[in-house]
Design a protein around this motif. Structure first.
Motif, short mmCIF file in Angstrom:
data_model
loop_
_atom_site.label_atom_id
_atom_site.label_comp_id
_atom_site.label_asym_id
_atom_site.label_seq_id
_atom_site.Cartn_x
_atom_site.Cartn_y
_atom_site.Cartn_z
N GLY A 1 1.15 3.88 -2.92
CA GLY A 1 0.75 5.25 -2.60
C GLY A 1 1.64 6.28 -3.27
N HIS A 2 2.90 5.91 -3.47
CA HIS A 2 3.82 6.84 -4.14
C HIS A 2 3.45 7.06 -5.60
CE1 HIS A 2 6.63 7.85 -1.06
NE2 HIS A 2 6.87 6.59 -0.76
N GLN A 3 2.60 6.20 -6.18
CA GLN A 3 2.14 6.49 -7.54
C GLN A 3 1.43 7.84 -7.54
OE1 GLN A 3 3.01 4.67 -10.19
NE2 GLN A 3 4.12 3.40 -8.74
N ASP B 1 6.07 13.86 -0.34
CA ASP B 1 5.69 12.54 -0.88
C ASP B 1 5.66 11.48 0.22
OD1 ASP B 1 8.66 13.24 -1.79
OD2 ASP B 1 8.63 11.11 -1.33
N GLU B 2 6.70 11.40 1.05
CA GLU B 2 6.69 10.36 2.09
C GLU B 2 5.62 10.62 3.15
OE1 GLU B 2 8.01 7.70 1.69
OE2 GLU B 2 9.84 7.93 0.51
N GLY B 3 5.49 11.87 3.56
CA GLY B 3 4.50 12.20 4.59
C GLY B 3 3.08 11.97 4.10
N VAL C 1 0.85 -1.20 0.00
CA VAL C 1 0.00 0.00 0.00
C VAL C 1 0.88 1.25 0.00
CG1 VAL C 1 -1.76 1.31 1.25
CG2 VAL C 1 -1.90 -1.18 1.18
N HIS C 2 1.94 1.24 0.81
CA HIS C 2 2.81 2.42 0.88
C HIS C 2 3.47 2.70 -0.47
CE1 HIS C 2 5.57 5.34 2.83
NE2 HIS C 2 6.37 4.95 1.84
N GLU C 3 4.08 1.68 -1.06
CA GLU C 3 4.80 1.93 -2.31
C GLU C 3 3.83 2.24 -3.44
OE1 GLU C 3 7.68 2.56 -1.73
OE2 GLU C 3 8.01 1.44 0.11
ZN LIG Z 1 7.92 5.90 0.83
#
Ligand SMILES: [Zn+2]
Length: 721
Positions: free
Chosen positions: A381-383, A400-402, A377-379
């Motif tokens: 999410g970076h899309q 982006d990370e936050g 889900v996290h990676e």
């Molecule tokens: Zn990340």
């Protein structure tokens, strides 16, 4: 096919400047050598339009694969500063040659062809991660240039995001020269093209990629890429693919002859969440149909020994496509590829590239662990946060990370069962938690003797000082973890969003505004780029309310899709949507972003002064213990169960507030009773009971104390208290 398209895009650039032609395009014709790690770039043609407002006669390039070429590169040197002495077991590097200018087109569309040879220089000869090509002419704003070059990239053995593993796995990222971004930075137009830093990731412009990949035949149907893949030839032991991707700012590919290649199509109807759909469509003033995400093909490159995780990867990717699409607008591409890295190349796991990301799994992972769903889900999410809304990751990784951490936690809380604690026995995970864990004590600390971990004998008259290890801490842990199963009890973790508060225990050494690549401590990246901004977003959402927050995030995402927003752009969107929240947002960002201010409000006292007429004059005391000023809700609870609500501006460091005259006594005061201020460092000091309530052992008072205790325990287990 590749060359044909090159000519077409060249013609488009000549005939229709600024119209059909993309601002940036890469046409690549590459071959992966039979060794599975050397990439020969037969031709890279880049067509670049100057979108800034001043001319330039230079092109700056990222050549990040050179970060692995020696032990004195910026990445490796900075790594040593942060305490990492790791080096690639086999180095990698990229060499660029035969650079020439093909053409220029001025702002009026006048094309000039050229074949002039150019030189590819490096800004720093030890760290060759930034290259520069000096052009014979300046490219005016609106004008464009086409440059061709060749290159050879030897990929490293899997190290820090990229490289190969034994057994034929190659995760090719940062494998070709990629242009930096020519834009306004620090008040003037310049190339934003940082070297490959230890602490930061990437930043590049959106481009159309047209890539022809020639691969050893063993990688046929064992390949995923950023683009949509089509086989165009298969002969003489080579398979040739075309891969096309539009509006992406990077291109990655992974091959693995041993891996399984699985496909599944995401349809929103299979994951539809009626309640969330109603909430989002109502807040955005759209119909449910209008907010439903479009279908997308999911492609999974999976290690055969991880076959049992296929459903977990697909399920997590599909749920992400659903919720991210619902919240921020549909995922716009045809495919999303998920790579499960080879066991011996795990260092390539947990990373994101446009339309392709890597997860990570180990054997024997229990179902209720959110592995690998959490990382998926996290990676994914970076899309959305980095892929589509592409901030400068060198300086503002929190954007982006936050944002990804925030969105990921919301999905984990909404669409997954909370994970259970596990312990590992003979390589297999079981649910439960060790009844005690032994902390690690330093040499000279007598507490180490309690766990039979160390013998500590201070120097005395009769004995010399002794300090030696009785049993390595890890082996004690191991011993405990092998005790009979009856000593374990299952434990359900709290919500992922509340869990972010554990970062409040860590040092917040520098403000969010400090550039990511320059943070003074590597641990601060996890705080400043990930958890602290996610807590800030949760705080904003609780202050402004869900409906406003839904609109605000949707507006920010859709307005900055395919763009490079700065922090101020987000601040402006918040201010625009949250005018009625009663918060001075300029001041909020001063505290939350520019300065390193701590947020902590506390309740101090409740006084009941008896009046002559059998009523009580109620006064409370509240404190601001941090420098962060924000309006705070206050609730005063009375003996009859009624509650008086108010808002304090939160400005004074200590404040007495007259609540008024009441027929019953006030028993409790609480600041921020709904726990909107997720950034508040200490929730234990938020409540105070009245000391002077008659018979403080009355049932009511005891139940108040019990509730207060229970609430604090819940907050403690949910976060940092
Ligand atoms: Zn990340």
């Amino acid at each position: 096919m590749c060359k044909c398209t090159t000519i077409l895009s060249f013609l488009a650039a000549v005939l229709l400047p600024g119209l059909l032609a993309a601002q940036l395009s890469y046409d690549l014709d590459i071959e992966l050598h039979d060794d599975g790690r050397t990439i020969y770039g037969r031709s890279l043609v880049v067509s670049w339009v100057n979108t800034a407002s001043t001319p330039t006669d230079e092109l700056y390039w990222h050549v990040y694969n050179n970060a692995w070429s020696n032990k004195d590169t910026v990445f490796i040197t900075e790594g040593r500063y942060y305490g990492s002495t790791d080096l690639p077991r086999e180095w990698g590097s990229t060499e660029v040659f035969n650079v020439s200018m093909l053409s220029t087109v001025d702002v009026d569309g006048n094309a000039t062809t050229s074949g002039e040879k150019l030189t590819f220089d490096y800004v720093n000869l030890v760290d060759k991660t930034v290259g520069v090509v000096k052009l014979p002419v300046a490219i005016e704003p609106g004008g464009s240039v086409q440059v061709r070059l060749e290159f050879t990239s030897v990929m490293p053995q899997a190290f820090r995001r990229s490289g190969w593993g034994e057994g034929g796995y190659l995760h090719a990222v940062q494998w070709y020269p990629k242009l930096g971004v020519y834009e306004e930075l620090d008040g003037k137009d310049q190339w934003n093209c940082e070297p490959y830093h230890y602490m930061s990731e990437f930043y590049a412009d959106f481009a159309d990629y047209n890539v022809e990949l020639t691969l050893p035949e063993r990688f046929r149907n064992h390949c995923v890429t950023t683009g949509t893949l089509e086989e165009i030839n298969n002969s003489n032991g080579k398979v040739v693919y075309s891969s096309v991707a539009e509006k992406v700012h990077d291109f990655a590919f992974t091959v693995d002859a041993e891996a399984l290649l699985l496909r599944r199509t995401f349809h929103e109807i299979d994951y539809r969440d009626d309640a969330e759909e109603m909430k989002i469509s109502a807040a955005l003033g759209k119909t449910p149909k209008e907010v439903r995400p479009q279908s997308c093909e999911m492609i999974l490159l999976l290690q055969p020994e991880h076959a049992e995780y296929a459903n977990r990867y697909f399920d997590a990717t599909a749920k992400s496509l659903y919720y991210f699409g619902l919240w921020y607008g549909t995922y716009p591409y045809e495919t999303i590829s998920v790579v499960d890295p080879a066991n011996n190349a795990r260092k390539t796991g947990g990373m994101e590239y446009p339309r392709l990301f890597t997860g990570g799994a180990r054997l024997g992972m229990a179902e209720r662990t959110l592995s690998p769903q959490g990382v998926t889900v996290h990676e994914f999410g970076h899309q959305f946060w980095y892929g589509l809304v592409a901030n400068d990751e060198f300086r503002h990784a929190w954007l982006d990370e936050g944002f990804t951490t925030f969105s990921t936690n919301r999905i984990l809380d909404l669409a997954f069962d909370a994970p259970l604690d596990t312990y590992t026995l003979l390589g297999q995970q079981y649910y439960g938690r060790a009844p005690m864990t032994i902390p690690s004590y330093e040499e000279g600390d007598k507490r180490a003797m309690l766990g039979l971990q160390r013998w500590e004998n201070p120097e005395s008259k009769f004995f010399p000082e002794l300090s030696y290890e009785l049993r390595h801490n890890n082996s004690v842990q191991k011993f405990l973890s092998e005790l009979p199963l009856t000593t374990y009890y299952p434990n359900i973790e709290g919500s992922a969003s509340i869990g972010l508060r554990s970062s409040l225990l860590r040092d917040w050494g520098q403000p969010l505004a400090h550039p990511t690549y320059d943070l003074f401590d590597s641990g601060l990246r996890g705080v400043n780029a990930y958890r602290r901004p996610a807590l800030t977003l949760e705080t904003i959402s609780r202050i402004v309310g869900e409906d406003v927050f839904i609109r605000l995030m949707y507006d920010y995402h859709t307005n900055f899709r395919f763009k490079h927003p700065l922090p101020q752009d987000f601040f402006d969107v918040v201010a625009k949507h949250a005018v009625d929240a009663g918060v001075d947002w300029d001041s909020f960002w001063q505290h939350a972003y520019y300065k390193n201010d701590e947020l902590d409000y506390s309740a101090h006292f409740v006084h009941n002064d008896a009046n002559d007429n059998d009523t009580y004059h109620v006064e409370i005391g509240v404190r601001r213990r941090g420098a962060f000023v924000v309006p705070v809700d206050i609730a005063v609870t009375f003996e009859d169960g009624s509650v008086h609500h108010g808002v304090w501006d939160g400005v004074d460091s200590a404040k007495r507030i007259e609540i008024g005259d009441f027929a019953v006594k006030a028993v409790r005061v609480e600041v921020d009773p709904q726990r909107k201020l997720m950034l508040d460092r200490d929730w234990f000091n938020n409540s105070k009971l009245a000391k002077d309530v008659e018979g403080s052992d009355t049932a009511w008072h005891i139940s108040m104390r019990t509730m207060l205790w229970a609430q604090q325990v819940l907050h403690y287990f949910g976060g940092a208290g």
